[in-house]
Design a protein around this motif. Sequence first.
Motif: not given
Length: 106
Positions: A8-25
């Motif tokens: 659960g924690i790894s899924f939340i961190l992966l989703a957070t990383y993806t969202i931030i990465r997309i927002s910067i992109a």
Amino acid sequence: MIVLVILGISFILLATYTIIRISIACVFWSFNTSTETKYIFKLCFPYYIIALTMICMAFIITFNNSLIVIYYFSTVYFLALFLWRRKIKPSKNKKLAVEPNQTHLP
């Protein structure tokens, strides 16, 4: 049970990383491809980080300063700073072509 918590924690961190990465992109995609990354950084980073700070503070205040919320949003904040830095810093894997010095030619 511990495996589920870790997943659960790894899924939340992966989703957070993806969202931030997309927002910067999206910030970089909104400009022409010929625009220099340093220019985009100087123009957009202050607004991005101010908005992110306000969003993080609003969530922390809304959830009554819960420790897990503070940890999560401080992770989000520092992850965004790390990703901006990584986006601006030139890659070491890039091989630049060096043109020969031909000053002796007429």
